[in-house]
Scaffold this motif. Sequence first.
Motif, PDB file in Angstrom:
ATOM      1  N   THR A 144       7.253  32.307  10.786  1.00 36.74           N
ATOM      2  CA  THR A 144       7.775  30.523  11.303  1.00 36.74           C
ATOM      3  C   THR A 144       9.344  30.955  10.572  1.00 36.74           C
ATOM      4  OG1 THR A 144       5.076  30.538  11.184  1.00 36.74           O
ATOM      5  CG2 THR A 144       7.043  28.874  11.204  1.00 36.74           C
ATOM      6  N   MET A 145       9.869  31.194   8.848  1.00 43.17           N
ATOM      7  CA  MET A 145      10.277  31.187   8.363  1.00 43.17           C
ATOM      8  C   MET A 145      10.992  32.290   9.496  1.00 43.17           C
ATOM      9  SD  MET A 145       9.880  28.914   5.743  1.00 43.17           S
ATOM     10  CE  MET A 145      11.119  29.546   4.536  1.00 43.17           C
ATOM     11  N   ALA A 146      11.461  32.983   9.229  1.00 43.57           N
ATOM     12  CA  ALA A 146      12.029  33.724  10.135  1.00 43.57           C
ATOM     13  C   ALA A 146      12.743  33.344  11.078  1.00 43.57           C
ATOM     14  CB  ALA A 146      11.502  35.094  10.039  1.00 43.57           C
ATOM     15  N   ALA A 147      12.046  33.175  11.750  1.00 39.03           N
ATOM     16  CA  ALA A 147      12.115  31.977  13.593  1.00 39.03           C
ATOM     17  C   ALA A 147      13.203  31.013  13.249  1.00 39.03           C
ATOM     18  CB  ALA A 147      11.515  32.144  13.821  1.00 39.03           C
ATOM     19  N   GLN A 148      12.888  29.930  12.027  1.00 42.35           N
ATOM     20  CA  GLN A 148      13.720  29.241  11.535  1.00 42.35           C
ATOM     21  C   GLN A 148      14.766  29.621  11.266  1.00 42.35           C
ATOM     22  OE1 GLN A 148      11.080  27.131   8.666  1.00 42.35           O
ATOM     23  NE2 GLN A 148      10.242  25.247  10.005  1.00 42.35           N
ATOM     24  N   ASN A 149      14.951  30.508  10.631  1.00 43.73           N
ATOM     25  CA  ASN A 149      16.469  31.111   9.792  1.00 43.73           C
ATOM     26  C   ASN A 149      17.057  31.503  11.153  1.00 43.73           C
ATOM     27  OD1 ASN A 149      16.175  30.906   7.544  1.00 43.73           O
ATOM     28  ND2 ASN A 149      15.244  33.073   6.849  1.00 43.73           N
ATOM     29  N   MET A 150      16.332  32.433  11.867  1.00 45.77           N
ATOM     30  CA  MET A 150      17.268  32.230  13.422  1.00 45.77           C
ATOM     31  C   MET A 150      17.691  31.977  14.388  1.00 45.77           C
ATOM     32  SD  MET A 150      16.959  35.688  14.157  1.00 45.77           S
ATOM     33  CE  MET A 150      16.779  36.146  16.123  1.00 45.77           C
ATOM     34  N   PHE A 151      17.201  30.966  14.159  1.00 43.10           N
ATOM     35  CA  PHE A 151      17.181  29.398  14.858  1.00 43.10           C
ATOM     36  C   PHE A 151      18.786  29.079  14.160  1.00 43.10           C
ATOM     37  CE2 PHE A 151      14.051  28.865  17.713  1.00 43.10           C
ATOM     38  CZ  PHE A 151      14.083  28.461  18.914  1.00 43.10           C
ATOM     39  N   GLN A 152      19.059  28.404  12.706  1.00 38.54           N
ATOM     40  CA  GLN A 152      19.369  28.603  12.170  1.00 38.54           C
ATOM     41  C   GLN A 152      20.967  28.774  12.024  1.00 38.54           C
ATOM     42  OE1 GLN A 152      18.524  27.749   8.175  1.00 38.54           O
ATOM     43  NE2 GLN A 152      18.585  25.778   8.088  1.00 38.54           N
ATOM     44  N   ILE A 153      20.948  30.105  11.931  1.00 42.80           N
ATOM     45  CA  ILE A 153      21.933  31.240  12.584  1.00 42.80           C
ATOM     46  C   ILE A 153      22.886  31.240  13.827  1.00 42.80           C
ATOM     47  CG2 ILE A 153      22.393  33.728  12.130  1.00 42.80           C
ATOM     48  CD1 ILE A 153      20.103  33.630   9.710  1.00 42.80           C
ATOM     49  N   ARG A 154      21.853  31.068  14.470  1.00 45.90           N
ATOM     50  CA  ARG A 154      22.151  30.878  16.217  1.00 45.90           C
ATOM     51  C   ARG A 154      22.533  29.534  16.101  1.00 45.90           C
ATOM     52  NH1 ARG A 154      18.712  29.186  20.106  1.00 45.90           N
ATOM     53  NH2 ARG A 154      20.765  27.947  21.535  1.00 45.90           N
ATOM     54  N   ASP A 155      22.560  28.456  15.323  1.00 45.81           N
ATOM     55  CA  ASP A 155      23.167  26.870  15.678  1.00 45.81           C
ATOM     56  C   ASP A 155      24.656  27.294  14.905  1.00 45.81           C
ATOM     57  OD1 ASP A 155      21.155  25.531  17.430  1.00 45.81           O
ATOM     58  OD2 ASP A 155      20.396  24.795  15.501  1.00 45.81           O
ATOM     59  N   GLN A 156      24.668  27.934  13.659  1.00 48.80           N
ATOM     60  CA  GLN A 156      25.544  27.965  13.315  1.00 48.80           C
ATOM     61  C   GLN A 156      27.170  29.003  13.455  1.00 48.80           C
ATOM     62  OE1 GLN A 156      23.786  29.764   8.923  1.00 48.80           O
ATOM     63  NE2 GLN A 156      23.923  27.860   8.126  1.00 48.80           N
ATOM     64  N   LEU A 157      26.102  29.723  14.121  1.00 53.61           N
ATOM     65  CA  LEU A 157      27.046  31.172  14.830  1.00 53.61           C
ATOM     66  C   LEU A 157      27.978  29.549  16.405  1.00 53.61           C
ATOM     67  CD1 LEU A 157      25.191  34.603  15.437  1.00 53.61           C
ATOM     68  CD2 LEU A 157      27.542  33.249  14.097  1.00 53.61           C
ATOM     69  N   MET A 158      26.777  28.764  16.766  1.00 54.10           N
ATOM     70  CA  MET A 158      27.215  28.055  18.306  1.00 54.10           C
ATOM     71  C   MET A 158      28.758  27.804  17.943  1.00 54.10           C
ATOM     72  SD  MET A 158      25.531  29.020  20.836  1.00 54.10           S
ATOM     73  CE  MET A 158      25.220  27.886  22.368  1.00 54.10           C
ATOM     74  N   SER A 159      28.325  26.743  16.291  1.00 52.71           N
ATOM     75  CA  SER A 159      29.325  25.361  16.374  1.00 52.71           C
ATOM     76  C   SER A 159      30.117  26.660  15.648  1.00 52.71           C
ATOM     77  CB  SER A 159      27.870  25.107  14.874  1.00 52.71           C
ATOM     78  OG  SER A 159      29.056  25.123  13.343  1.00 52.71           O
ATOM     79  N   ALA A 160      30.100  27.672  14.847  1.00 46.91           N
ATOM     80  CA  ALA A 160      31.546  28.837  14.586  1.00 46.91           C
ATOM     81  C   ALA A 160      32.576  29.229  16.049  1.00 46.91           C
ATOM     82  CB  ALA A 160      31.273  29.675  13.784  1.00 46.91           C
ATOM     83  N   MET A 161      31.641  29.327  16.881  1.00 49.19           N
ATOM     84  CA  MET A 161      32.493  29.940  17.878  1.00 49.19           C
ATOM     85  C   MET A 161      33.539  28.623  19.084  1.00 49.19           C
ATOM     86  SD  MET A 161      31.656  33.089  19.074  1.00 49.19           S
ATOM     87  CE  MET A 161      32.614  32.605  20.412  1.00 49.19           C
ATOM     88  N   HIS A 162      32.519  27.669  18.965  1.00 50.74           N
ATOM     89  CA  HIS A 162      32.610  26.651  19.491  1.00 50.74           C
ATOM     90  C   HIS A 162      34.209  26.020  18.715  1.00 50.74           C
ATOM     91  CE1 HIS A 162      33.080  22.826  21.519  1.00 50.74           C
ATOM     92  NE2 HIS A 162      33.438  21.751  20.304  1.00 50.74           N
ATOM     93  N   GLY A 163      34.356  25.657  17.016  1.00 55.38           N
ATOM     94  CA  GLY A 163      35.342  25.469  16.558  1.00 55.38           C
ATOM     95  C   GLY A 163      36.310  26.769  17.020  1.00 55.38           C
ATOM     96  N   LEU A 164      35.756  28.079  16.923  1.00 57.54           N
ATOM     97  CA  LEU A 164      37.079  28.502  17.341  1.00 57.54           C
ATOM     98  C   LEU A 164      37.581  28.567  18.325  1.00 57.54           C
ATOM     99  CD1 LEU A 164      35.485  32.279  15.736  1.00 57.54           C
ATOM    100  CD2 LEU A 164      38.026  31.269  14.533  1.00 57.54           C
ATOM    101  N   ASN A 165      36.868  28.609  19.084  1.00 59.58           N
ATOM    102  CA  ASN A 165      37.292  27.857  20.681  1.00 59.58           C
ATOM    103  C   ASN A 165      38.376  27.016  20.509  1.00 59.58           C
ATOM    104  OD1 ASN A 165      35.856  30.442  22.741  1.00 59.58           O
ATOM    105  ND2 ASN A 165      34.259  28.746  22.666  1.00 59.58           N
ATOM    106  N   THR A 166      37.980  25.636  20.533  1.00 59.09           N
ATOM    107  CA  THR A 166      38.748  24.687  20.012  1.00 59.09           C
ATOM    108  C   THR A 166      39.994  25.579  18.965  1.00 59.09           C
ATOM    109  OG1 THR A 166      37.154  23.213  19.533  1.00 59.09           O
ATOM    110  CG2 THR A 166      39.041  22.119  19.487  1.00 59.09           C
ATOM    111  N   GLN A 167      39.777  25.495  18.452  1.00 56.77           N
ATOM    112  CA  GLN A 167      40.673  26.338  18.073  1.00 56.77           C
ATOM    113  C   GLN A 167      42.445  27.079  18.462  1.00 56.77           C
ATOM    114  OE1 GLN A 167      39.816  28.085  13.772  1.00 56.77           O
ATOM    115  NE2 GLN A 167      41.332  27.050  13.288  1.00 56.77           N
ATOM    116  N   VAL A 168      41.673  28.026  19.724  1.00 48.99           N
ATOM    117  CA  VAL A 168      42.136  29.038  20.488  1.00 48.99           C
ATOM    118  C   VAL A 168      43.260  28.161  21.214  1.00 48.99           C
ATOM    119  CG1 VAL A 168      41.986  30.581  22.166  1.00 48.99           C
ATOM    120  CG2 VAL A 168      41.250  31.160  20.042  1.00 48.99           C
TER     121      VAL A 168
END
Length: 122
Positions: free
Chosen positions: A30-54
């Motif tokens: 369960t922890m691993a799954a939660q970590n995966m979701f957390q990491i996915r969320d972080q990546l998504m928001s990072a990508m969004h930030g980068l796209n905005t910057q670009v």
Amino acid sequence: FGQGHLKMPLRRHSKLTRNQRRKFRSKKKTMAAQNMFQIRDQLMSAMHGLNTQVHGLRQDLNREVHGLRQEVQGIWWQQQVHSAQLAQLQMQANMGVEALNNHHTRLVTLERGSPMSIDNLA
């Protein structure tokens, strides 16, 4: 003893029961799954930030290029005008030189006393 007991000594250090281990294992999953979701969320928001910057950078660049294009166009037009003015000046200079030469020729002819009349000097 049966063979099932041979594996027991390997686990003797563990103070957890089989049930606790099972629980812990599922908790880890369960922890691993939660970590995966957390990491996915972080990546998504990072990508969004980068796209905005670009996007912002691209807009800045486009504005800059547009300004430069206009500047170059202005310089080109200026150059066209200058070329035209220069051509005009050269023409006037040539005409002036020609007029001077003609005048000089007339004066020389007059000095030599040629049949050319004074009326032609005008």
